[in-house]
Design a protein around this motif. Structure first.
Motif, PDB file in Angstrom:
ATOM      1  N   GLY A   1       0.871  -1.192  -0.058  1.00  0.00           N
ATOM      2  CA  GLY A   1      -0.078   0.120   0.064  1.00  0.00           C
ATOM      3  C   GLY A   1       0.873   1.429   0.003  1.00  0.00           C
ATOM      4  N   ARG A   2       2.014   1.155  -0.367  1.00  0.00           N
ATOM      5  CA  ARG A   2       2.743   2.434  -0.457  1.00  0.00           C
ATOM      6  C   ARG A   2       3.893   2.467  -1.700  1.00  0.00           C
ATOM      7  NH1 ARG A   2       7.844   1.812   1.029  1.00  0.00           N
ATOM      8  NH2 ARG A   2       8.350  -0.266   1.725  1.00  0.00           N
ATOM      9  N   VAL A   3       4.293   3.558  -2.225  1.00  0.00           N
ATOM     10  CA  VAL A   3       5.009   3.402  -3.334  1.00  0.00           C
ATOM     11  C   VAL A   3       6.416   3.115  -3.029  1.00  0.00           C
ATOM     12  CG1 VAL A   3       5.992   5.055  -5.086  1.00  0.00           C
ATOM     13  CG2 VAL A   3       3.904   5.711  -4.366  1.00  0.00           C
ATOM     14  N   ASP A   4       7.020   2.122  -3.894  1.00  0.00           N
ATOM     15  CA  ASP A   4       8.169   1.559  -3.532  1.00  0.00           C
ATOM     16  C   ASP A   4       9.033   1.738  -5.041  1.00  0.00           C
ATOM     17  OD1 ASP A   4      10.694   0.438  -3.223  1.00  0.00           O
ATOM     18  OD2 ASP A   4       9.804  -1.325  -2.461  1.00  0.00           O
ATOM     19  N   LEU A   5       9.823   2.725  -5.170  1.00  0.00           N
ATOM     20  CA  LEU A   5      10.495   2.697  -6.470  1.00  0.00           C
ATOM     21  C   LEU A   5      11.936   2.055  -6.633  1.00  0.00           C
ATOM     22  CD1 LEU A   5       9.199   6.177  -7.264  1.00  0.00           C
ATOM     23  CD2 LEU A   5       8.331   4.185  -8.133  1.00  0.00           C
ATOM     24  N   THR A   6      12.068   1.451  -5.636  1.00  0.00           N
ATOM     25  CA  THR A   6      13.591   0.544  -5.846  1.00  0.00           C
ATOM     26  C   THR A   6      13.333  -0.567  -6.854  1.00  0.00           C
ATOM     27  OG1 THR A   6      13.032  -0.758  -3.803  1.00  0.00           O
ATOM     28  CG2 THR A   6      14.238   1.246  -3.659  1.00  0.00           C
ATOM     29  N   GLY A   7      14.364  -1.084  -7.488  1.00  0.00           N
ATOM     30  CA  GLY A   7      13.941  -2.196  -8.426  1.00  0.00           C
ATOM     31  C   GLY A   7      15.244  -2.265  -9.129  1.00  0.00           C
ATOM     32  N   GLY A   8      15.286  -3.245 -10.138  1.00  0.00           N
ATOM     33  CA  GLY A   8      16.343  -3.373 -10.865  1.00  0.00           C
ATOM     34  C   GLY A   8      16.389  -3.127 -12.372  1.00  0.00           C
ATOM     35  N   THR A   9      15.450  -1.960 -12.754  1.00  0.00           N
ATOM     36  CA  THR A   9      15.425  -1.727 -13.981  1.00  0.00           C
ATOM     37  C   THR A   9      16.274  -0.657 -14.162  1.00  0.00           C
ATOM     38  OG1 THR A   9      13.071  -2.507 -14.325  1.00  0.00           O
ATOM     39  CG2 THR A   9      13.788  -0.935 -15.715  1.00  0.00           C
ATOM     40  N   GLU A  10      17.178  -0.810 -15.460  1.00  0.00           N
ATOM     41  CA  GLU A  10      18.243   0.117 -15.841  1.00  0.00           C
ATOM     42  C   GLU A  10      17.686   1.081 -17.012  1.00  0.00           C
ATOM     43  OE1 GLU A  10      22.131  -1.453 -16.165  1.00  0.00           O
ATOM     44  OE2 GLU A  10      21.883  -2.640 -14.165  1.00  0.00           O
ATOM     45  N   ILE A  11      17.945   2.302 -17.214  1.00  0.00           N
ATOM     46  CA  ILE A  11      17.770   2.961 -18.301  1.00  0.00           C
ATOM     47  C   ILE A  11      18.883   3.766 -18.472  1.00  0.00           C
ATOM     48  CG2 ILE A  11      15.192   3.252 -17.980  1.00  0.00           C
ATOM     49  CD1 ILE A  11      15.590   6.166 -17.174  1.00  0.00           C
ATOM     50  N   SER A  12      19.415   3.780 -19.938  1.00  0.00           N
ATOM     51  CA  SER A  12      20.337   4.291 -20.322  1.00  0.00           C
ATOM     52  C   SER A  12      20.378   5.965 -19.825  1.00  0.00           C
ATOM     53  CB  SER A  12      20.500   4.652 -21.948  1.00  0.00           C
ATOM     54  OG  SER A  12      20.636   3.454 -22.474  1.00  0.00           O
ATOM     55  N   GLY A  13      21.822   6.416 -19.402  1.00  0.00           N
ATOM     56  CA  GLY A  13      21.551   8.031 -19.096  1.00  0.00           C
ATOM     57  C   GLY A  13      21.403   7.946 -17.614  1.00  0.00           C
ATOM     58  N   VAL A  14      21.187   6.819 -16.832  1.00  0.00           N
ATOM     59  CA  VAL A  14      20.701   7.065 -15.422  1.00  0.00           C
ATOM     60  C   VAL A  14      21.792   6.067 -14.606  1.00  0.00           C
ATOM     61  CG1 VAL A  14      19.083   6.930 -13.610  1.00  0.00           C
ATOM     62  CG2 VAL A  14      18.580   7.952 -15.721  1.00  0.00           C
ATOM     63  N   PRO A  15      22.451   6.360 -13.697  1.00  0.00           N
ATOM     64  CA  PRO A  15      23.286   5.215 -12.948  1.00  0.00           C
ATOM     65  C   PRO A  15      22.440   4.502 -12.090  1.00  0.00           C
ATOM     66  CG  PRO A  15      24.093   7.485 -12.658  1.00  0.00           C
ATOM     67  CD  PRO A  15      22.822   7.752 -13.202  1.00  0.00           C
ATOM     68  N   GLY A  16      22.904   3.334 -11.899  1.00  0.00           N
ATOM     69  CA  GLY A  16      22.125   2.413 -11.059  1.00  0.00           C
ATOM     70  C   GLY A  16      20.794   1.905 -11.617  1.00  0.00           C
ATOM     71  N   SER A  17      19.807   1.254 -10.712  1.00  0.00           N
ATOM     72  CA  SER A  17      18.668   0.817 -11.169  1.00  0.00           C
ATOM     73  C   SER A  17      17.607   1.363 -10.225  1.00  0.00           C
ATOM     74  CB  SER A  17      18.864  -0.656 -11.430  1.00  0.00           C
ATOM     75  OG  SER A  17      18.906  -1.120 -10.024  1.00  0.00           O
ATOM     76  N   ALA A  18      16.300   1.019 -10.718  1.00  0.00           N
ATOM     77  CA  ALA A  18      15.157   1.680  -9.989  1.00  0.00           C
ATOM     78  C   ALA A  18      13.850   0.816 -10.505  1.00  0.00           C
ATOM     79  CB  ALA A  18      14.995   3.072 -10.130  1.00  0.00           C
ATOM     80  N   ALA A  19      12.717   0.772  -9.918  1.00  0.00           N
ATOM     81  CA  ALA A  19      11.516   0.271 -10.260  1.00  0.00           C
ATOM     82  C   ALA A  19      11.020   0.713 -11.703  1.00  0.00           C
ATOM     83  CB  ALA A  19      10.393   0.405  -9.480  1.00  0.00           C
ATOM     84  N   ALA A  20      10.660  -0.262 -12.453  1.00  0.00           N
ATOM     85  CA  ALA A  20      10.103   0.169 -13.985  1.00  0.00           C
ATOM     86  C   ALA A  20       9.029   1.035 -13.767  1.00  0.00           C
ATOM     87  CB  ALA A  20       9.696  -0.976 -14.822  1.00  0.00           C
ATOM     88  N   VAL A  21       8.716   2.157 -14.273  1.00  0.00           N
ATOM     89  CA  VAL A  21       7.353   2.729 -14.449  1.00  0.00           C
ATOM     90  C   VAL A  21       6.985   2.534 -16.039  1.00  0.00           C
ATOM     91  CG1 VAL A  21       6.303   5.016 -14.383  1.00  0.00           C
ATOM     92  CG2 VAL A  21       8.166   4.558 -12.723  1.00  0.00           C
ATOM     93  N   VAL A  22       5.910   1.802 -16.190  1.00  0.00           N
ATOM     94  CA  VAL A  22       5.625   1.694 -17.605  1.00  0.00           C
ATOM     95  C   VAL A  22       4.689   2.565 -17.795  1.00  0.00           C
ATOM     96  CG1 VAL A  22       4.459  -0.034 -19.175  1.00  0.00           C
ATOM     97  CG2 VAL A  22       5.775  -0.805 -17.126  1.00  0.00           C
ATOM     98  N   ILE A  23       4.813   3.410 -19.123  1.00  0.00           N
ATOM     99  CA  ILE A  23       3.862   4.480 -19.484  1.00  0.00           C
ATOM    100  C   ILE A  23       3.451   3.887 -20.722  1.00  0.00           C
ATOM    101  CG2 ILE A  23       3.745   6.854 -19.998  1.00  0.00           C
ATOM    102  CD1 ILE A  23       6.211   7.289 -18.410  1.00  0.00           C
ATOM    103  N   GLU A  24       2.159   4.188 -21.160  1.00  0.00           N
ATOM    104  CA  GLU A  24       1.498   3.657 -22.108  1.00  0.00           C
ATOM    105  C   GLU A  24       0.583   4.936 -22.794  1.00  0.00           C
ATOM    106  OE1 GLU A  24       0.010   0.239 -23.361  1.00  0.00           O
ATOM    107  OE2 GLU A  24       0.166  -0.786 -21.370  1.00  0.00           O
ATOM    108  N   PHE A  25       0.773   5.371 -23.830  1.00  0.00           N
ATOM    109  CA  PHE A  25      -0.021   6.330 -24.534  1.00  0.00           C
ATOM    110  C   PHE A  25      -1.136   5.889 -25.642  1.00  0.00           C
ATOM    111  CE2 PHE A  25       4.224   7.954 -23.577  1.00  0.00           C
ATOM    112  CZ  PHE A  25       4.345   9.002 -23.163  1.00  0.00           C
ATOM    113  N   PRO A  26      -2.381   6.316 -25.449  1.00  0.00           N
ATOM    114  CA  PRO A  26      -3.260   5.931 -26.344  1.00  0.00           C
ATOM    115  C   PRO A  26      -2.996   6.759 -27.604  1.00  0.00           C
ATOM    116  CG  PRO A  26      -4.288   7.222 -24.872  1.00  0.00           C
ATOM    117  CD  PRO A  26      -2.879   6.912 -24.295  1.00  0.00           C
ATOM    118  N   PRO A  27      -3.751   6.473 -28.782  1.00  0.00           N
ATOM    119  CA  PRO A  27      -3.346   7.389 -30.015  1.00  0.00           C
ATOM    120  C   PRO A  27      -3.840   8.803 -29.660  1.00  0.00           C
ATOM    121  CG  PRO A  27      -4.744   5.575 -30.725  1.00  0.00           C
ATOM    122  CD  PRO A  27      -4.608   5.246 -29.065  1.00  0.00           C
TER     123      PRO A  27
END
Ligand code: NQM
Length: 361
Positions: free
Chosen positions: A133-159
Motif C-alpha cells: 500500500g505504498r510507493v516503492d521505486l526501488t528495483g532492478g530496471t536500468e535505463i540509459s543515461g541514469v546510473p544504477g537501477s530503480a523500479a520500472a514505471v511503464v507508461i502507455e500512450f493511447p493514440p
C-alpha cells in the motif's frame, strides 16, 4: 518533492500549493529554481534545461483521468517559464507523486494512474509498484543515461488526437534541407545528420560548440516550425530538431536532438515517440538512414548515452495518411527529496519580468 523522472529531474508541486495566477506562479518558480542564472546557484535547478523542470499535479477535471499534469519548463539563463511543450520524462514521476500526496489510492502490488497531460490534452497511463500500500521505486530496471537501477514505471500512450505529419507531407525542403516534420507527442523536425555536415555520432558538447551547425539547426527549426503551424518559434522550445544517422549498436537509428539549443544528453520520451513514428513514414528522411525492424512494434532509438526502447505502431487515417496508434515506454523515477523549499525573495527578482509564452534553451 524533488524527483528524477526518466533522464530528467524536476520539482513536483500540488497545484493548490502554487499561486493560481499564472504570472505569480511563474515568478515564484523562477525564484525556486534559481533562474535566470547559468549556474542556478540560488535555487533547485541543475543548470541545464533537463534539470530545470516543474510538474504541477492536481486531481483531474476529466472523467478519463485521475490526475492532471501541467509541465512547465523553467529557463536557465532566461527569466522564462514555458507551457508550450510536454515532458514524457517528468511524466514518469507523476503517478508515484500522486499516490504519495494522496490524490490516488494504491491499488495493490502495482498501481496504474491515468494522467491527463494538460499541455497537449493527451492521456497517458503510468503503472508502478505499490507493495504494502505504498510507493516503492526501488528495483532492478536500468535505463540509459541514469546510473544504477530503480523500479520500472511503464507508461502507455493511447493514440493522440493531432496529425502525425503536421505539414501533411512525409518530406519537406526547408532552408535547402530535406526534413520530415512529425508530432507523436513532441513536435520534431527530423534531418539527416550528413546533410548538416556532421556524422550524428558526435558528443553533445562537440555539437553545441559547432556554431555553423547551430545556425543551420536554428534556420531549419524556424522555417519548419512555421510550416508545422506553430507560428514564430524563435522563443519557443518546440519544435525540437533531431539529427538522424544509421544505427551503430543494433538499434533502429542513431539520434542527436536539439531541445532546441542545447543538445540532449539522451532523448525525450515523446521525442523518442516522434522519432519512432517518423522513421517509419514512407518517403520520410529516415528512409535511407534508419533500419526499423520488419516486424513488431518495439524500436531501439540510439542516443548519446545509450538507447531508449519504445513500442510504437502506426496505422492510417480514413484518407490514407499515417497515424500513430499505441505508444509505450519503460522509464524509472526516484524521489530525491521531500520538504520545504525556500525561494529567493521577490525583491531580488532580476529583470525582465517572466513570461509564460516564451521558451528556454
Ligand atoms: O520528449 C526534453 C526530457 C525532454 C522532453 C526536451 C521529454 C519528452 O528529456 O517527452 O521528456 O525535449 O526538452 O525531459
Amino acid at each position: 518533492m524533488l524527483m528524477r523522472g526518466g533522464t530528467s529531474k524536476g520539482a513536483y508541486f500540488l497545484a493548490e500549493d502554487l499561486p493560481a495566477d499564472g504570472g505569480a506562479r511563474d515568478g515564484l518558480l523562477l525564484r525556486v529554481m534559481g533562474s535566470p542564472d547559468p549556474r542556478q546557484i540560488d535555487g533547485l535547478g541543475g543548470a541545464h534545461p533537463l534539470t530545470s523542470k516543474v510538474a504541477v499535479v492536481s486531481r483531474s477535471v476529466s472523467p478519463d483521468a485521475d490526475v492532471d499534469y501541467l509541465f512547465l519548463q523553467v529557463g536557465v539563463d532566461e527569466a522564462e517559464v514555458s507551457d508550450r511543450q510536454n515532458c514524457g520524462n517528468l511524466l514518469a514521476g507523476v503517478g508515484p507523486f500522486a499516490v504519495e500526496r494522496g490524490l490516488v489510492a494504491p491499488q495493490g502490488a502495482r498501481t496504474s494512474v491515468r494522467i491527463r497531460m494538460v499541455n497537449s490534452g493527451d492521456l497517458a497511463t503510468a503503472t508502478f509498484p505499490t507493495p504494502d500500500g505504498r510507493v516503492d521505486l526501488t528495483g532492478g530496471t536500468e535505463i540509459s543515461g541514469v546510473p544504477g537501477s530503480a523500479a520500472a514505471v511503464v507508461i502507455e500512450f493511447p493514440p493522440g488526437g493531432g496529425a502525425l505529419l503536421p505539414t501533411g507531407r512525409a518530406r519537406d525542403t526547408v532552408a535547402g534541407t530535406d526534413v520530415t516534420c512529425v508530432d507523436n507527442g513532441m513536435p520534431t523536425v527530423l534531418v539527416a545528420a550528413g546533410d548538416l555536415k556532421v556524422t550524428g555520432y558526435e558528443d553533445p558538447h562537440e555539437l553545441e560548440g559547432n556554431s555553423e551547425l547551430l545556425e543551420r539547426v536554428h534556420e531549419i527549426r524556424m522555417r519548419a516550425g512555421a510550416l508545422m503551424g506553430l507560428g514564430d518559434v524563435s522563443a519557443s522550445t518546440v519544435p525540437k530538431v533531431t539529427l538522424l544517422a544509421p544505427p551503430r549498436d543494433g538499434g533502429a537509428v542513431t539520434t542527436r536532438t536539439f531541445i532546441p539549443v542545447r543538445c540532449h544528453t539522451s532523448i525525450g520520451v515523446l521525442g523518442a515517440a516522434s522519432v519512432a513514428a517518423g522513421i517509419r513514414v514512407d518517403g520520410g528522411v529516415g528512409e535511407r538512414i534508419a533500419r526499423p525492424p520488419a516486424e513488431g512494434d518495439r524500436l531501439r532509438i540510439e542516443h548519446p548515452t545509450g538507447f531508449t526502447d519504445i513500442e510504437s505502431s502506426l496505422g492510417r487515417t480514413a484518407d490514407g495518411l499515417p497515424r500513430a496508434l499505441r505508444t509505450a515506454v519503460v522509464r524509472t523515477a526516484r524521489k530525491i527529496f521531500d520538504g520545504t523549499v525556500f525561494p529567493r525573495p521577490p525583491r531580488t527578482e532580476p529583470r525582465p519580468a517572466p513570461s509564460t509564452t516564451g521558451g528556454q534553451r
